[in-house]
Design a protein around this motif. Structure first.
Motif: not given
Length: 159
Positions: A68-70, A101-108, A130-137
């Motif tokens: 799951f990629v935020f 909506a919230g701290s991330h714009d998209f969830l993949l 070119g995202p600002r940030s990417v966080n993955s679980s």
């Protein structure tokens, strides 16, 4: 489009097993075949039924890693969002895209073979969007998926 009790029963049966013959569906909902088939066609034409698919097991194909990629957008413009959607649409590993909506714009939701394949996916996503940030679980164990909608809760109450 309004749904009566019979529509909801038909749709629930189809979302559980789209291979059911119309005769069996009609019998289960208390209709003859022709009116049952007409209701199914009405829902297909209206887009309520978007398609009929076989649900495959990703592990059977070696797709053993679910992530799951935020994503936080670099900018909040229609152009950036459209580019992001175009890029993710072209990436076969991306199975679902949600705008949040919230701290991330998209969830993949991403399916790949292994961590090396995920790293390649990540590098391509970052380079092309070119995202600002990417966080993955990463999924350790898949517990349950419910591809069906909770239609029973929508049924008109009997009086």
């Amino acid at each position: 489009m309004p749904f009566d009790r019979i529509d909801l029963k038909i749709l629930d049966l189809l979302q559980t097993d789209a291979t059911l013959p119309v005769a069996r569906i009609a019998d289960r909902v208390g209709l003859s075949q022709t009116p049952c088939w007409k209701r199914i066609q009405k829902h297909e034409e209206a887009g309520t039924i978007r398609g009929r698919v076989a649900v495959l097991d990703p592990r059977a194909f070696g797709l053993d890693l679910t992530a799951f990629v935020f994503v936080e957008a670099a900018e909040h413009s229609a152009h950036w969002r459209q580019n992001f959607l175009d890029v993710t649409d072209a990436m076969e590993a991306v199975r679902d895209v949600y705008r949040l909506a919230g701290s991330h714009d998209f969830l993949l939701r991403v399916l790949v073979r292994d961590m090396a394949a995920f790293d390649r996916f990540y590098e391509e996503l970052a380079a092309r969007t070119g995202p600002r940030s990417v966080n993955s679980s990463f999924v350790l164990e898949h517990m349950r998926t419910r591809p069906s909608l909770p239609l029973a809760a929508l049924a008109p109450q009997a009086r």
